[in-house]
Design a protein around this motif. Sequence first.
Motif, mmCIF file in Angstrom:
data_model
loop_
_atom_site.group_PDB
_atom_site.id
_atom_site.type_symbol
_atom_site.label_atom_id
_atom_site.label_comp_id
_atom_site.label_asym_id
_atom_site.label_seq_id
_atom_site.Cartn_x
_atom_site.Cartn_y
_atom_site.Cartn_z
ATOM 1 N N ASN A 31 9.236 -9.882 0.627
ATOM 2 C CA ASN A 31 9.866 -8.583 0.394
ATOM 3 C C ASN A 31 9.198 -7.504 1.235
ATOM 4 O OD1 ASN A 31 11.544 -9.567 -1.812
ATOM 5 N ND2 ASN A 31 9.637 -9.675 -2.981
ATOM 6 N N LYS A 32 9.924 -6.394 1.404
ATOM 7 C CA LYS A 32 9.316 -5.243 2.060
ATOM 8 C C LYS A 32 8.151 -4.755 1.204
ATOM 9 C CE LYS A 32 13.085 -3.289 4.739
ATOM 10 N NZ LYS A 32 13.789 -2.044 5.066
ATOM 11 N N GLN A 33 7.147 -4.257 1.872
ATOM 12 C CA GLN A 33 5.956 -3.765 1.193
ATOM 13 C C GLN A 33 5.898 -2.237 1.255
ATOM 14 O OE1 GLN A 33 3.722 -5.921 -0.421
ATOM 15 N NE2 GLN A 33 5.376 -7.350 0.055
ATOM 16 N N THR A 34 4.917 -1.682 0.568
ATOM 17 C CA THR A 34 4.660 -0.247 0.621
ATOM 18 C C THR A 34 3.576 -0.006 1.660
ATOM 19 O OG1 THR A 34 5.213 -0.077 -1.721
ATOM 20 C CG2 THR A 34 4.032 1.775 -0.751
ATOM 21 N N PHE A 35 3.912 0.738 2.699
ATOM 22 C CA PHE A 35 2.985 1.004 3.788
ATOM 23 C C PHE A 35 1.732 1.708 3.277
ATOM 24 C CE2 PHE A 35 1.792 3.578 7.644
ATOM 25 C CZ PHE A 35 1.378 2.515 8.424
ATOM 26 N N GLY A 36 1.897 2.663 2.371
ATOM 27 C CA GLY A 36 0.751 3.386 1.828
ATOM 28 C C GLY A 36 -0.262 2.456 1.176
ATOM 29 N N ASP A 37 0.225 1.457 0.446
ATOM 30 C CA ASP A 37 -0.690 0.502 -0.199
ATOM 31 C C ASP A 37 -1.449 -0.310 0.847
ATOM 32 O OD1 ASP A 37 0.135 1.340 -2.699
ATOM 33 O OD2 ASP A 37 1.421 -0.402 -3.070
ATOM 34 N N LEU A 38 -0.728 -0.804 1.838
ATOM 35 C CA LEU A 38 -1.392 -1.583 2.886
ATOM 36 C C LEU A 38 -2.403 -0.728 3.647
ATOM 37 C CD1 LEU A 38 1.153 -4.045 4.481
ATOM 38 C CD2 LEU A 38 -1.214 -4.507 3.974
ATOM 39 N N CYS A 39 -2.063 0.525 3.906
ATOM 40 C CA CYS A 39 -2.999 1.432 4.588
ATOM 41 C C CYS A 39 -4.289 1.572 3.773
ATOM 42 C CB CYS A 39 -2.379 2.819 4.770
ATOM 43 S SG CYS A 39 -1.107 2.920 6.034
ATOM 44 N N GLN A 40 -4.138 1.758 2.466
ATOM 45 C CA GLN A 40 -5.319 1.934 1.620
ATOM 46 C C GLN A 40 -6.173 0.669 1.593
ATOM 47 O OE1 GLN A 40 -6.164 5.004 0.151
ATOM 48 N NE2 GLN A 40 -8.095 3.896 0.102
ATOM 49 N N HIS A 41 -5.535 -0.495 1.469
ATOM 50 C CA HIS A 41 -6.287 -1.766 1.486
ATOM 51 C C HIS A 41 -7.023 -1.918 2.820
ATOM 52 C CE1 HIS A 41 -4.696 -3.223 -2.272
ATOM 53 N NE2 HIS A 41 -3.454 -3.170 -1.835
ATOM 54 N N TYR A 42 -6.323 -1.628 3.912
ATOM 55 C CA TYR A 42 -6.920 -1.751 5.240
ATOM 56 C C TYR A 42 -8.105 -0.798 5.385
ATOM 57 C CZ TYR A 42 -7.368 -1.938 10.320
ATOM 58 O OH TYR A 42 -7.850 -2.084 11.588
ATOM 59 N N PHE A 43 -7.916 0.443 4.974
ATOM 60 C CA PHE A 43 -9.004 1.418 5.078
ATOM 61 C C PHE A 43 -10.220 0.973 4.265
ATOM 62 C CE2 PHE A 43 -11.346 5.063 3.445
ATOM 63 C CZ PHE A 43 -11.830 5.575 4.643
ATOM 64 N N ASN A 44 -9.990 0.506 3.054
ATOM 65 C CA ASN A 44 -11.112 0.059 2.213
ATOM 66 C C ASN A 44 -11.901 -1.051 2.897
ATOM 67 O OD1 ASN A 44 -10.412 1.925 0.258
ATOM 68 N ND2 ASN A 44 -9.322 0.439 -1.014
ATOM 69 N N LEU A 45 -11.199 -2.003 3.480
ATOM 70 C CA LEU A 45 -11.880 -3.096 4.181
ATOM 71 C C LEU A 45 -12.672 -2.580 5.382
ATOM 72 C CD1 LEU A 45 -9.040 -5.760 4.007
ATOM 73 C CD2 LEU A 45 -11.282 -5.906 2.881
#
Length: 165
Positions: free
Chosen positions: A126-140
């Motif tokens: 499914n399509k994802q939420t870009f904001g969520d992926l951005c936050q996960h990426y930033f945290n990493l």
Amino acid sequence: MRAPRLAALCATLAALLCACGDTTPQRPAVEVKRKDELPKWLTPIDRVDPAYWLAARKNGGAPVAEARVARLRAALEIGGAHFLESPRMLANRAGQLADMLAEIGAAEDEAELIENLARISAVTPNKQTFGDLCQHYFNLRKQGATPESALADLRERYGLQNRGQ
């Protein structure tokens, strides 16, 4: 007496919800002559092309290269195929993520961020939420992960969504 008021309320709410959406396929680009004319963040009523906004926001008032705008426009189009957000919101989030990464000394290009995170979303059903992926990426990245290892981690995590089918 209640039914007409309820109908009027429903019509008003529907109009407001439609006005809040980003339903226009392509807002006309307004060329901004000075950096201080750019909005800090794009709102639904701004008439600035999201790709142009991303290219111009850190350009210090210098002319914006059309090749840069075209690259960002292509990245936003790719993102639109894999994320729930509109191009305007993708641009806002990509700009925000780029700013956050720069603050921790890990500056990255907005077009590459959108494209790389779209590839993560592409592995899911499914399509994802870009904001969520951005936050996960930033945290990493903030925890010290390289761009490559952060993307690999996210690809593995989000790839697990396919296994439940």
